[in-house]
Design an enzyme around this catalytic site. Structure first.
Site, mmCIF file in Angstrom:
data_model
loop_
_atom_site.group_PDB
_atom_site.id
_atom_site.type_symbol
_atom_site.label_atom_id
_atom_site.label_comp_id
_atom_site.label_asym_id
_atom_site.label_seq_id
_atom_site.Cartn_x
_atom_site.Cartn_y
_atom_site.Cartn_z
ATOM 1 N N CYS A 1 5.541 3.137 5.252
ATOM 2 C CA CYS A 1 6.461 2.909 4.132
ATOM 3 C C CYS A 1 7.188 1.570 4.253
ATOM 4 O O CYS A 1 7.232 0.777 3.298
ATOM 5 C CB CYS A 1 7.465 4.046 4.018
ATOM 6 S SG CYS A 1 8.059 4.666 5.579
ATOM 7 N N HIS B 1 14.332 2.980 1.857
ATOM 8 C CA HIS B 1 14.496 2.068 2.987
ATOM 9 C C HIS B 1 14.982 0.722 2.453
ATOM 10 O O HIS B 1 14.564 0.281 1.381
ATOM 11 C CB HIS B 1 13.149 1.843 3.693
ATOM 12 C CG HIS B 1 12.624 3.001 4.453
ATOM 13 N ND1 HIS B 1 13.340 4.140 4.740
ATOM 14 C CD2 HIS B 1 11.391 3.205 4.999
ATOM 15 C CE1 HIS B 1 12.587 4.986 5.433
ATOM 16 N NE2 HIS B 1 11.402 4.451 5.613
HETATM 17 C C1 2RA Z 1 9.880 6.489 9.154
HETATM 18 N N1 2RA Z 1 8.120 5.030 8.371
HETATM 19 O O1 2RA Z 1 10.581 6.056 8.236
HETATM 20 C C2 2RA Z 1 8.410 6.187 9.189
HETATM 21 C C3 2RA Z 1 7.586 7.379 8.837
HETATM 22 N N2 2RA Z 1 7.907 7.942 7.608
HETATM 23 O O2 2RA Z 1 10.307 7.192 10.073
#
Ligand code: 2RA
Length: 330
Positions: free
Chosen positions: A126, A234
């Site tokens: 991601c 994120h």
């Molecule tokens: C996380 N990218 O955010 C990794 C797996 N989803 O922990």
């Protein structure tokens, strides 16, 4: 068109079903696969109840496409079995991403590299997807030398147990601990496991997957991945050093003209990307675009995306859409 979702009851699997429905992906049959204990459970899809079936039953049904989000071990064991019956697997785990014989795909960037021979296709991590969506057009125009990225990753990236721990901390409830530390009111510089070189797997995914997707080993990437008590997406603070000079206005225009990117960059109105407002959306949001005053030909920016959507489920479904639309399937 028969589509299977393997890991259908997990956080990303559930998001895959939402995206398949919202994007009205045409299919004659949907197969839902989860752990043995979930076989027989019913999951709602387009207002109908669909029964969860076993992996064996799903393989025997020979789906055209299987969207996997069931962990690396399950993918390593069963993706080849699906591929052997002619299914094209799009896998969200890290199992195949760095396999030299498997493609690591963000459709807007390298979807056109897919052929009918690609029976196991890797969905990138991601935090990588949202980064490379911005890096790719900039690399093409200004040639990137080096990227320094610090991530602020949603707790949803860890999974349901960690989200529950954060919610319990907020409400004062007792419950299972996904982390040995408090999540709420905290930042944890530890996403995935630590490696010999002092980096975490998550940080090395950003380095290695970015190089593979851009197809350029000369792009140097160093990362720090941090877990934050946030849902919705994120966030990434990114510093990009180019070979060539640039103009920030041109950068904004270039990114604004890219499919899948929304520029939110208006300081006079305090307009910039934030995870709370990227939740449930499929675009990658970029803002705080500004020159690094400490170094020539270097840019700072801020990138936000819903890690469950473009960071996982939507990117996987977009790969499936690409395969179907371009008839890139045997
Ligand atoms: C996380 N990218 O955010 C990794 C797996 N989803 O922990």
């Amino acid at each position: 068109m028969r589509i299977a979702v393997v890991g259908a009851t997990g956080m990303v699997g559930q998001e895959m079903l939402k995206v398949l429905e919202q994007r009205n992906v045409q299919m004659d049959e949907l197969l839902l696969v989860a752990s043995e204990k979930s076989v027989g459970k019913e999951v709602s899809f387009k207002g109908k109840q669909v029964k969860v079936i076993s992996m064996k039953q799903a393989i025997a049904s020979k789906p055209d496409i299987a969207l996997f989000s069931a962990g690396g071990d399950t993918s390593l064991e069963f993706a080849p079995q699906f591929a052997a019956v002619g299914t094209t697997v799009i896998d969200n785990s890290s199992a195949w991403r760095m396999d030299p014989d498997k493609k690591l795909i963000v459709p807007e960037i390298n979807g056109d590299s897919l052929t009918e021979d690609d029976k196991i296709i890797a969905n990138p991590n991601c935090s990588t997807i949202q980064l490379v969506m911005v890096l790719k057009p900039l690399h093409e125009k200004y040639s990137i030398k080096r990227v320094v990225v610090s991530t602020y990753q949603s707790i949803t990236g860890t999974g349901v147990k960690a989200v529950a721990q954060m919610e319990n901390e907020r409400t004062g409830q007792k419950g299972d601990m996904a982390y040995p530390y408090e999540i709420d009111r905290n930042c944890i510089p530890h996403c995935d496991v630590f490696l010999e070189n002092g980096y975490t797997k998550e940080e090395m995914k950003l380095t290695n997957e970015t190089k593979k997707i851009l197809g350029d080993d000369n792009v140097h990437v160093t990362a720090t991945a941090v877990r934050v008590p946030v849902v919705g997406g994120h966030s990434e603070s990114v510093n990009i050093e180019f070979e060539n000079e640039f103009n920030t206005g041109d950068v904004r225009k270039l990114l604004a003209n890219c499919d899948g990117i929304t520029v939110q960059d208006m300081l006079e109105t305090n307009t910039y990307p934030m995870p709370l407002y990227s939740k449930g959306k499929d675009d990658v949001f970029v803002g705080r675009i500004r020159r690094d005053l400490s170094q020539i030909n270097t840019l700072n920016c801020w990138i936000v995306a819903d890690n469950l959507r473009k960071g996982a489920a939507t990117n996987a479904v977009q790969i499936a859409e690409y395969l179907i639309s371009k008839k890139v399937m045997a």
